[in-house]
Design a protein around this motif. Structure first.
Motif, short mmCIF file in Angstrom:
data_model
loop_
_atom_site.label_atom_id
_atom_site.label_comp_id
_atom_site.label_asym_id
_atom_site.label_seq_id
_atom_site.Cartn_x
_atom_site.Cartn_y
_atom_site.Cartn_z
N THR A 89 0.90 -1.18 0.00
CA THR A 89 0.10 -0.02 0.07
C THR A 89 0.69 1.11 -0.02
O THR A 89 1.86 1.23 0.82
CB THR A 89 -0.78 0.14 1.24
OG1 THR A 89 -1.85 -1.18 1.28
CG2 THR A 89 -1.90 1.19 1.20
N LEU A 201 -2.91 -1.22 8.86
CA LEU A 201 -3.81 -0.67 7.65
C LEU A 201 -5.24 -1.39 8.10
O LEU A 201 -5.36 -2.43 8.66
CB LEU A 201 -3.40 -0.84 6.36
CG LEU A 201 -2.18 -0.05 5.99
CD1 LEU A 201 -1.45 -0.76 4.78
CD2 LEU A 201 -2.49 1.41 5.64
N GLU A 206 -3.91 -5.17 6.13
CA GLU A 206 -3.43 -5.09 7.22
C GLU A 206 -2.06 -5.68 7.51
O GLU A 206 -0.88 -5.16 8.32
CB GLU A 206 -4.36 -5.76 8.45
CG GLU A 206 -4.48 -7.10 8.37
CD GLU A 206 -5.72 -7.49 7.42
OE1 GLU A 206 -6.30 -8.66 7.72
OE2 GLU A 206 -6.03 -6.68 6.46
N PHE A 210 3.44 -0.66 4.07
CA PHE A 210 2.90 0.71 3.90
C PHE A 210 4.03 1.66 3.45
O PHE A 210 5.19 1.71 4.42
CB PHE A 210 2.30 1.23 5.26
CG PHE A 210 1.54 2.61 4.88
CD1 PHE A 210 0.76 2.76 3.67
CD2 PHE A 210 2.02 3.63 5.52
CE1 PHE A 210 0.25 4.00 3.50
CE2 PHE A 210 1.43 4.80 5.47
CZ PHE A 210 0.50 4.92 4.26
N ARG A 262 -0.03 9.58 7.66
CA ARG A 262 -0.84 8.44 8.03
C ARG A 262 0.04 7.39 8.84
O ARG A 262 -0.41 6.79 9.98
CB ARG A 262 -1.16 7.64 6.83
CG ARG A 262 -2.36 8.46 6.11
CD ARG A 262 -2.65 7.54 4.83
NE ARG A 262 -4.04 8.27 4.35
CZ ARG A 262 -4.42 9.41 3.64
NH1 ARG A 262 -3.13 10.02 3.56
NH2 ARG A 262 -5.35 9.78 3.43
#
Length: 526
Positions: A89, A201, A206, A210, A262
């Motif tokens: 991600t 996430l 998850e 990331f 984030r």
């Protein structure tokens, strides 16, 4: 494994001697050693540390699993309970909104990878090398490499027919021979640490790695099965060094984490349990990867920016190629030079693939205006060839193409975008099913060459198609003959002229032609 004795060079004193000495017990050294020991070679491996030992680089790629499976260690990796990684991600490119890619989109055989604890992962690979028959010695470093032998830091000298340098960023042989070439495009620094209790996430992402770009660079967050998350920032080397001198490691690291939108939110309330550690992520490669009596593999051969988590992948795949080269050099010395050239071409094809993709990503993160991104845009695009990078991204790299799915999320150069659109149309177009009356010719800009190709566990002479900036495509003897003689004639006429015994079967001719047409090697004449 047995230990032989041979006279020391320039002396009548005897010393231990092995067919192969491997320097370093990381993924590159362990993989190379395991392959060679399984094939009956006398292999000794020296690792300067004692495993388990901490190491950065926890996120694997699906294509790595294919090699781990082939060398026989994948069952042990699967049994360890590492976190399954289904994709990646990103918060990168046109918008800060995260987007994900999934390995199942490009790999049916290996639709996932693993997030591993490198201390345990590396130990499993080293233990597998020993179980395969490698004589493993830990806690003893190789100090220097001389012609035909290595010198250990305890004073012993061990003879070797060939030395595999898997010494990591020490690059023992490359530095001693002046072969190491630094890459001005990726003069970065990484600072990282570990958190317990971080949020991840949302499902189904998850377990993804990331990656978030921000003003000073980019940050990774990798969840691990132990409840720990690996978190690191990659910044410009000079910016990072100056910031650490001014504020100290802890403050500089916390400032980088806080600068993300984030990742910092996912770390709120988490406990910082280890670090921060600093490593130089300044990319490089050796000018020569194989020579008389040596071969370089893993970080000892080259190191690429960690954006695509390629370190372990290049080490493991490089280990399989290095083992094939060593087997060829020791069992078929007349083919050693050609095998060394082939090893270097195949290894560097992967290196350049990821190198070009990283340059593309660094050069197209238009959403962020800062020194880091502007400098990389200028250095990246000044000499960037869109077609070359595109071809490398999609040519024959089965399982390596997750980056292709990401291209739609970055503002690409227009010429690169046109190539991508053309390829999408080509992929969707129906393939020609040739008949005996089909007339073909070799595609413009391509040629057939005879050179060393990767066979079953070693290199052998064969045929490849090259040209038009594509990675070499190995082909069989019938296909090579077909391509060489294709000049607008029908397949029936071409088959009648072939001397290869397989050409007596019309089905063989048609299947070979279909393959070459599908690979855009042969063109169908109207």
């Amino acid at each position: 494994m047995k230990t032989n004795t041979k006279p020391t060079h320039g002396s009548d004193r005897h010393e231990a001697h092995h067919e192969v000495v491997v320097i370093g017990g990381g993924p590159a050294g362990s993989t190379t050693a395991a392959y060679l020991a399984q094939r009956g070679f006398d292999v000794a491996l020296y690792e300067r540390e004692r495993f388990p030992r901490p190491h950065i680089g926890e996120s694997l790629l699906p294509a790595t699993l294919a090699v781990l499976d082939d060398v026989g260690v994948l069952p042990a990796i699967e049994a360890e309970g590492f976190l399954t990684k289904w994709g990646a991600t990103w918060s990168w490119g046109k918008s800060a909104e995260p987007w994900s890619l999934y390995f199942r989109e490009t790999s049916a055989s290996y639709p996932h990878a693993y997030q591993v604890s490198r201390d345990r992962f590396d130990q499993i690979l080293l233990e597998h090398a020993a179980a395969s028959g490698t004589q493993v010695t830990q806690g003893i470093a190789v100090k220097a490499v001389h012609e035909g032998r290595v010198e250990l830091d305890d004073g012993r000298r061990i003879g070797a027919d060939i030395v595999v340098d898997a010494s990591g960023q020490r690059s023992l042989i490359a530095l001693a021979r002046g072969l190491k070439r630094w890459d001005a495009h990726f003069r970065n620094l990484a600072i990282y640490g570990y958190f317990r209790g971080a949020r991840h996430l949302e499902p189904p992402d998850e377990s993804n790695i990331f990656i978030e770009s921000y003003a000073n660079g980019w940050l990774w967050k990798i969840p691990l099965a132990s409840g720990i998350s690996s978190v690191g920032a990659v910044v410009d080397r000079d910016f990072g060094a100056a910031g650490i001198r001014k504020a100290g490691r802890e403050r500089f690291y916390s400032d980088q984490v806080a600068a993300t939108a984030r990742a910092s939110a996912m770390l709120e309330g988490a406990d910082f349990v280890d670090g921060p550690h600093v490593v130089r992520d300044w990319s490089y490669r050796a000018e020569t990867l194989a020579g008389d009596g040596f071969v370089l593999v893993g970080d000892a051969a080259c190191f690429i920016d960690p954006l695509f988590s390629t370190g372990v992948h290049l080490a493991v795949t490089g280990g399989s190629l290095a083992a094939a080269y060593v087997a060829t050099a020791l069992r078929d010395p007349d083919l050693a030079v050609a095998a060394g050239d082939a090893y270097e071409r195949l290894y560097l094809a992967q290196y350049r693939h990821f190198h070009d993709m990283a340059r593309l990503f660094y050069g197209t993160n238009r959403a962020r205006e800062s020194y880091f991104w502007e400098a990389r845009r200028l250095t990246g695009e000044a000499r960037f060839t869109p077609r070359t990078a595109f071809v490398r991204a999609i040519s024959g790299q089965a399982g390596f193409q997750v980056e292709r799915a990401a291209l739609g999320h970055t503002p690409l150069p227009e010429s690169f975008r046109r190539e991508l659109d053309r390829q999408v149309v080509t992929d969707a177009a129906p393939r020609v099913e040739p008949t005996h009356a089909t007339r073909v010719r070799l595609a413009s800009g391509l040629e057939v060459r005879e050179q060393a190709v990767l066979g079953d566990s070693r290199f052998e002479m064969g045929h490849v198609i090259v040209g038009n900036g594509r990675d070499e495509l190995p082909i069989g003897a019938l296909a090579a003959e077909l391509a060489r003689t294709a000049s607008g004639d029908s397949l029936e006429d071409i088959a009648s002229r072939l001397t290869n015994p397989d050409a007596k079967s019309p089905e063989h001719v048609l299947s070979a032609a279909a393959l070459l047409i599908a690979e855009d090697v042969l063109e169908v004449c109207s």
